[in-house]
Write a protein that holds these residues in place. Structure first.
Motif, PDB file in Angstrom:
ATOM      1  N   GLN A  30       0.934  -1.371  -0.262  1.00  0.00           N
ATOM      2  CA  GLN A  30       0.159  -0.077   0.080  1.00  0.00           C
ATOM      3  C   GLN A  30       0.520   1.120   0.071  1.00  0.00           C
ATOM      4  N   ALA A  31       1.747   1.005   1.237  1.00  0.00           N
ATOM      5  CA  ALA A  31       2.793   1.963   0.716  1.00  0.00           C
ATOM      6  C   ALA A  31       3.969   2.341  -0.095  1.00  0.00           C
TER       7      ALA A  31
ATOM      8  N   THR B 215       2.516   1.796  -2.909  1.00  0.00           N
ATOM      9  CA  THR B 215       1.681   1.647  -4.483  1.00  0.00           C
ATOM     10  C   THR B 215       1.062   3.942  -4.381  1.00  0.00           C
ATOM     11  N   GLU B 216       1.004   4.079  -3.084  1.00  0.00           N
ATOM     12  CA  GLU B 216       0.832   5.389  -2.785  1.00  0.00           C
ATOM     13  C   GLU B 216       1.940   6.584  -3.351  1.00  0.00           C
ATOM     14  N   GLN B 217       3.502   6.035  -2.782  1.00  0.00           N
ATOM     15  CA  GLN B 217       3.997   6.295  -2.901  1.00  0.00           C
ATOM     16  C   GLN B 217       4.418   6.998  -5.165  1.00  0.00           C
TER      17      GLN B 217
ATOM     18  N   GLN C 240      -3.325   3.268 -12.520  1.00  0.00           N
ATOM     19  CA  GLN C 240      -2.748   3.767 -10.943  1.00  0.00           C
ATOM     20  C   GLN C 240      -4.493   4.745 -10.508  1.00  0.00           C
TER      21      GLN C 240
ATOM     22  N   SER D 202      -5.098  17.452  -5.140  1.00  0.00           N
ATOM     23  CA  SER D 202      -3.884  17.264  -4.864  1.00  0.00           C
ATOM     24  C   SER D 202      -3.903  19.207  -4.863  1.00  0.00           C
TER      25      SER D 202
ATOM     26  N   ARG E 258       2.218   6.694  -6.536  1.00  0.00           N
ATOM     27  CA  ARG E 258       0.645   7.412  -7.321  1.00  0.00           C
ATOM     28  C   ARG E 258       1.108   8.924  -7.136  1.00  0.00           C
ATOM     29  N   MET E 259       1.698   8.893  -5.953  1.00  0.00           N
ATOM     30  CA  MET E 259       2.568  10.454  -5.649  1.00  0.00           C
ATOM     31  C   MET E 259       3.224  10.584  -6.604  1.00  0.00           C
TER      32      MET E 259
END
Length: 212
Positions: free
Chosen positions: A12-13, A15-17, A58, A72, A19-20
Motif C-alpha cells: 500500500q505504501a 502504491t501510494e508513493q 493507478q 492534490s 501515485r504521488m
C-alpha cells in the motif's frame, strides 16, 4: 503484526508513493515551458519514469489523473478551510472568507492553474474536470448569496442569477489573475475582489452594509 499484514502495508505504501510520483510528474509537466501543451498519459509516464500502463492502473484514465491532480492542488492550496466558511453565522463575513480562501488557493500554484485552465479550452477531458470544479464554486457563491439576500425585501436592479454570475466571475482564477497582474500575488487582491463583490451585491440589495 503478521507477515501478511506487514507485506500488505508495504504494498500500500509503495502504491501510494507511485501515485504521488505520477501526480507530481503531471504537475512538473504542466510547469515545463514546452511540456504542458503536449500533456498526455504517455508524457506523464515518461516524466514519472513508470510504464504507461502503471498510470492507467493507478488512475483509470486521463480524467481520473486530472481529478487526482486537482485534488492534490486543492489540498496544498488550503481548500480544506472552506468547511469553516459555511459554518460562519454572518453571511458577509462568510463571503469575505470564501474569497480569501480562493485567493490563497489560486496563488498557491498559479502557473499550474493557469495552464490547466488554458488546456481546458482545447481538451475535452481537461474541460470536464475544470468545469465540474467551477460549478462547485458557483454553487458555493449561490449558497452564500442566498443567505445574504434572506430577510432583505428591497429589490435592486439585478436578479440573484445575474449577481451569482458576477460573483462567480470575480472569484474565478481569471478574475484574480487579471486584477493581480504581474506584480501582485493573487492573495493580495482578495480584499479588492471582496469590495467589488459588495458593489455587485449592492445592485441586488441596495444599501446592504459591508461586513465589519
Amino acid at each position: 503484526m503478521s507477515p501478511r499484514a506487514y507485506r500488505l502495508g508495504q504494498r500500500q505504501a509503495a502504491t501510494e508513493q507511485t501515485r504521488m510520483r505520477i501526480i507530481n510528474a503531471s504537475r512538473e509537466l504542466l510547469m515545463a515551458e514546452h511540456g504542458f501543451s503536449h500533456f498526455s498519459m504517455e508524457m506523464v509516464a515518461k516524466q514519472a519514469d513508470v510504464a504507461r500502463m502503471t498510470v492507467y492502473h493507478q488512475f483509470g484514465s486521463k480524467t481520473g489523473l486530472l481529478e487526482a491532480l486537482c485534488d492534490s492542488l486543492a489540498a496544498s492550496g488550503g481548500m480544506e478551510q472552506m468547511a469553516t466558511v459555511f459554518r460562519q453565522s454572518e453571511p458577509l463575513e462568510a463571503l469575505q472568507q470564501y474569497i480569501a480562501i480562493f485567493g490563497r488557493f489560486w496563488n498557491a500554484d498559479r502557473l499550474v492553474t493557469r495552464r490547466l485552465r488554458a488546456l481546458a479550452a482545447l481538451d475535452p477531458e481537461f474541460e470536464q474536470v475544470i468545469r465540474k470544479r467551477d460549478e462547485w464554486r458557483r454553487k458555493g457563491v449561490r449558497t452564500l448569496l442566498s443567505r445574504i439576500v434572506e430577510g432583505h425585501k428591497q429589490p435592486g436592479t439585478e436578479t440573484i442569477d445575474e449577481t451569482v454570475n458576477v460573483l462567480y466571475t470575480l472569484i474565478g482564477f481569471e478574475g484574480f489573475d487579471s486584477l493581480a497582474g504581474p506584480e501582485r500575488s493573487l492573495e493580495d487582491v482578495a480584499d479588492l475582489v471582496y469590495q467589488l463583490a459588495l458593489a455587485a451585491i449592492d445592485r441586488l440589495i441596495p444599501g446592504i452594509p459591508p461586513s465589519s
